[in-house]
Design a protein around this motif. Structure first.
Motif, PDB file in Angstrom:
ATOM      1  N   LEU A 132     102.966  -4.390  18.634  1.00  0.00           N
ATOM      2  CA  LEU A 132     102.953  -5.606  17.824  1.00  0.00           C
ATOM      3  C   LEU A 132     103.076  -6.855  18.691  1.00  0.00           C
ATOM      4  O   LEU A 132     102.633  -7.934  18.302  1.00  0.00           O
ATOM      5  N   ALA A 133     103.683  -6.706  19.850  1.00  0.00           N
ATOM      6  CA  ALA A 133     103.847  -7.853  20.748  1.00  0.00           C
ATOM      7  C   ALA A 133     102.530  -8.304  21.361  1.00  0.00           C
ATOM      8  O   ALA A 133     102.389  -9.466  21.734  1.00  0.00           O
ATOM      9  N   LEU A 134     101.576  -7.411  21.453  1.00  0.00           N
ATOM     10  CA  LEU A 134     100.290  -7.772  22.063  1.00  0.00           C
ATOM     11  C   LEU A 134      99.579  -8.896  21.314  1.00  0.00           C
ATOM     12  O   LEU A 134      99.286  -9.935  21.900  1.00  0.00           O
ATOM     13  N   PRO A 135      99.264  -8.741  20.024  1.00  0.00           N
ATOM     14  CA  PRO A 135      98.524  -9.819  19.356  1.00  0.00           C
ATOM     15  C   PRO A 135      99.358 -11.069  19.090  1.00  0.00           C
ATOM     16  O   PRO A 135      98.810 -12.158  18.973  1.00  0.00           O
ATOM     17  N   SER A 136     100.678 -10.918  19.012  1.00  0.00           N
ATOM     18  CA  SER A 136     101.508 -12.087  18.699  1.00  0.00           C
ATOM     19  C   SER A 136     102.006 -12.818  19.934  1.00  0.00           C
ATOM     20  O   SER A 136     102.730 -13.799  19.816  1.00  0.00           O
ATOM     21  N   ARG A 137     101.643 -12.313  21.133  1.00  0.00           N
ATOM     22  CA  ARG A 137     102.044 -12.910  22.401  1.00  0.00           C
ATOM     23  C   ARG A 137     103.561 -13.038  22.518  1.00  0.00           C
ATOM     24  O   ARG A 137     104.095 -14.043  22.981  1.00  0.00           O
ATOM     25  N   ALA A 138     104.245 -11.989  22.080  1.00  0.00           N
ATOM     26  CA  ALA A 138     105.703 -11.949  22.174  1.00  0.00           C
ATOM     27  C   ALA A 138     106.110 -11.311  23.488  1.00  0.00           C
ATOM     28  O   ALA A 138     105.321 -10.643  24.150  1.00  0.00           O
ATOM     29  N   ASN A 139     107.346 -11.497  23.865  1.00  0.00           N
ATOM     30  CA  ASN A 139     107.877 -10.917  25.087  1.00  0.00           C
ATOM     31  C   ASN A 139     108.036  -9.415  24.882  1.00  0.00           C
ATOM     32  O   ASN A 139     108.846  -8.963  24.072  1.00  0.00           O
ATOM     33  N   VAL A 140     107.250  -8.620  25.598  1.00  0.00           N
ATOM     34  CA  VAL A 140     107.212  -7.165  25.418  1.00  0.00           C
ATOM     35  C   VAL A 140     108.540  -6.506  25.773  1.00  0.00           C
ATOM     36  O   VAL A 140     109.064  -5.712  24.981  1.00  0.00           O
ATOM     37  N   PRO A 141     109.140  -6.774  26.941  1.00  0.00           N
ATOM     38  CA  PRO A 141     110.382  -6.071  27.249  1.00  0.00           C
ATOM     39  C   PRO A 141     111.515  -6.409  26.291  1.00  0.00           C
ATOM     40  O   PRO A 141     112.312  -5.544  25.934  1.00  0.00           O
ATOM     41  N   LEU A 142     111.570  -7.641  25.841  1.00  0.00           N
ATOM     42  CA  LEU A 142     112.624  -8.015  24.903  1.00  0.00           C
ATOM     43  C   LEU A 142     112.406  -7.371  23.543  1.00  0.00           C
ATOM     44  O   LEU A 142     113.357  -6.914  22.903  1.00  0.00           O
ATOM     45  N   ALA A 143     111.162  -7.310  23.089  1.00  0.00           N
ATOM     46  CA  ALA A 143     110.858  -6.648  21.819  1.00  0.00           C
ATOM     47  C   ALA A 143     111.250  -5.175  21.887  1.00  0.00           C
ATOM     48  O   ALA A 143     111.828  -4.636  20.936  1.00  0.00           O
ATOM     49  N   ALA A 144     110.964  -4.535  23.006  1.00  0.00           N
ATOM     50  CA  ALA A 144     111.328  -3.124  23.163  1.00  0.00           C
ATOM     51  C   ALA A 144     112.841  -2.949  23.238  1.00  0.00           C
ATOM     52  O   ALA A 144     113.399  -2.012  22.664  1.00  0.00           O
ATOM     53  N   LEU A 145     113.518  -3.853  23.905  1.00  0.00           N
ATOM     54  CA  LEU A 145     114.969  -3.754  24.070  1.00  0.00           C
ATOM     55  C   LEU A 145     115.705  -3.969  22.748  1.00  0.00           C
ATOM     56  O   LEU A 145     116.689  -3.283  22.467  1.00  0.00           O
ATOM     57  N   VAL A 146     115.245  -4.887  21.937  1.00  0.00           N
ATOM     58  CA  VAL A 146     115.927  -5.198  20.672  1.00  0.00           C
ATOM     59  C   VAL A 146     115.844  -4.030  19.687  1.00  0.00           C
ATOM     60  O   VAL A 146     116.712  -3.885  18.827  1.00  0.00           O
ATOM     61  N   THR A 147     114.853  -3.175  19.833  1.00  0.00           N
ATOM     62  CA  THR A 147     114.751  -2.034  18.910  1.00  0.00           C
ATOM     63  C   THR A 147     115.941  -1.097  19.022  1.00  0.00           C
ATOM     64  O   THR A 147     116.196  -0.319  18.103  1.00  0.00           O
ATOM     65  N   PHE A 148     116.675  -1.176  20.118  1.00  0.00           N
ATOM     66  CA  PHE A 148     117.827  -0.294  20.291  1.00  0.00           C
ATOM     67  C   PHE A 148     119.038  -0.724  19.466  1.00  0.00           C
ATOM     68  O   PHE A 148     120.113  -0.152  19.610  1.00  0.00           O
ATOM     69  N   VAL A 149     118.858  -1.710  18.594  1.00  0.00           N
ATOM     70  CA  VAL A 149     119.897  -2.042  17.613  1.00  0.00           C
ATOM     71  C   VAL A 149     120.156  -0.813  16.743  1.00  0.00           C
ATOM     72  O   VAL A 149     121.291  -0.522  16.385  1.00  0.00           O
ATOM     73  N   THR A 150     119.085  -0.116  16.415  1.00  0.00           N
ATOM     74  CA  THR A 150     119.226   1.150  15.697  1.00  0.00           C
ATOM     75  C   THR A 150     119.034   2.271  16.700  1.00  0.00           C
ATOM     76  O   THR A 150     117.941   2.503  17.179  1.00  0.00           O
ATOM     77  N   ASN A 151     120.112   2.923  17.037  1.00  0.00           N
ATOM     78  CA  ASN A 151     120.076   4.050  17.965  1.00  0.00           C
ATOM     79  C   ASN A 151     120.921   5.174  17.370  1.00  0.00           C
ATOM     80  O   ASN A 151     121.547   4.980  16.328  1.00  0.00           O
ATOM     81  N   PRO A 152     120.934   6.344  17.964  1.00  0.00           N
ATOM     82  CA  PRO A 152     121.688   7.449  17.367  1.00  0.00           C
ATOM     83  C   PRO A 152     123.174   7.156  17.133  1.00  0.00           C
ATOM     84  O   PRO A 152     123.771   7.707  16.215  1.00  0.00           O
ATOM     85  N   PHE A 153     123.760   6.282  17.929  1.00  0.00           N
ATOM     86  CA  PHE A 153     125.177   5.969  17.742  1.00  0.00           C
ATOM     87  C   PHE A 153     125.412   4.996  16.599  1.00  0.00           C
ATOM     88  O   PHE A 153     126.442   5.048  15.935  1.00  0.00           O
ATOM     89  N   THR A 154     124.472   4.072  16.376  1.00  0.00           N
ATOM     90  CA  THR A 154     124.641   3.081  15.320  1.00  0.00           C
ATOM     91  C   THR A 154     123.951   3.477  14.015  1.00  0.00           C
ATOM     92  O   THR A 154     124.101   2.775  13.015  1.00  0.00           O
ATOM     93  N   LEU A 155     123.210   4.564  14.021  1.00  0.00           N
ATOM     94  CA  LEU A 155     122.473   4.966  12.819  1.00  0.00           C
ATOM     95  C   LEU A 155     123.368   5.187  11.602  1.00  0.00           C
ATOM     96  O   LEU A 155     123.023   4.723  10.508  1.00  0.00           O
ATOM     97  N   PRO A 156     124.524   5.869  11.714  1.00  0.00           N
ATOM     98  CA  PRO A 156     125.363   6.012  10.514  1.00  0.00           C
ATOM     99  C   PRO A 156     125.781   4.671   9.916  1.00  0.00           C
ATOM    100  O   PRO A 156     125.786   4.503   8.697  1.00  0.00           O
ATOM    101  N   PHE A 157     126.111   3.714  10.772  1.00  0.00           N
ATOM    102  CA  PHE A 157     126.465   2.372  10.288  1.00  0.00           C
ATOM    103  C   PHE A 157     125.298   1.748   9.529  1.00  0.00           C
ATOM    104  O   PHE A 157     125.467   1.218   8.425  1.00  0.00           O
TER     105      PHE A 157
END
Length: 184
Positions: A65-90
């Motif tokens: 999704l970062a490609l067409p919107s010219r967003a910062n790729v590494p930051l977009a990938a890093l922010v996805t870790f808000v939901t990870n196996p440890f935070t999923l129950p929350f």
């Protein structure tokens, strides 16, 4: 920002990835890897959207999704870790509460409890699918609201960081000027 830059993958590392070889020429554009006032909020918003919209493959979705919107790729990938196996129950609990609030099911809960079948396997299956549906609606709402909040918060943080650096730089320049004028 330095902590984020230190832990993000490099362009060269991504270029060597065999799975990204077919699209590497688009993915490795320098503008997608710069931290600018426009690309950072876009990256945060896309990362949050991808984190809440699908349970698996969020990093790849955010990167594509970062490609067409010219967003910062590494930051977009890093922010996805808000939901990870440890935070999923929350996030499951939060999504369920948001889904209940959105669908207004709390008011109908006691009335439905009396009309239910006894505690049988079928009733447990029905309860599970009702809870899963409410949770999916909650994740949909989170996927719609969290990117907007993340975008505006990252714009605010970006401005605060830049203004603090600018003030520090001006203070240093004034001190140097005062020092030069004082020595003459």
């Amino acid at each position: 920002m330095d902590l984020i830059r230190k832990h993000t993958p490099t362009r060269e590392g991504m270029a060597k990835n065999k799975y990204l070889a077919p699209i590497a020429h688009r993915f490795l554009s320098p503008e997608l890897w710069r931290f600018t006032r426009r690309s950072v909020p876009r990256g945060v918003a896309l990362g949050l959207f991808a984190a809440f919209i699908i349970p698996l493959g969020q990093v790849f979705l955010a990167a594509f999704l970062a490609l067409p919107s010219r967003a910062n790729v590494p930051l977009a990938a890093l922010v996805t870790f808000v939901t990870n196996p440890f935070t999923l129950p929350f996030w499951l609990v939060i999504a369920n509460k948001v889904g209940n609030f959105t669908l207004r099911l709390d008011a109908a809960g006691p009335a439905l409890a009396h009309a239910r079948m006894e505690s049988t396997t079928w009733a447990l299956v029905v309860d599970f699918f009702q809870m899963a549906g409410v949770t999916i609606v909650g994740f949909g709402v989170l996927a719609a609201v969290a990117p907007m909040v993340g975008y505006f918060v990252s714009v605010w943080v970006w401005r605060a960081v830049v203004s603090r650096r600018r003030a520090r730089r001006l203070k240093t320049m004034e001190a140097r000027l005062d020092q030069r004028l004082g020595s003459q």
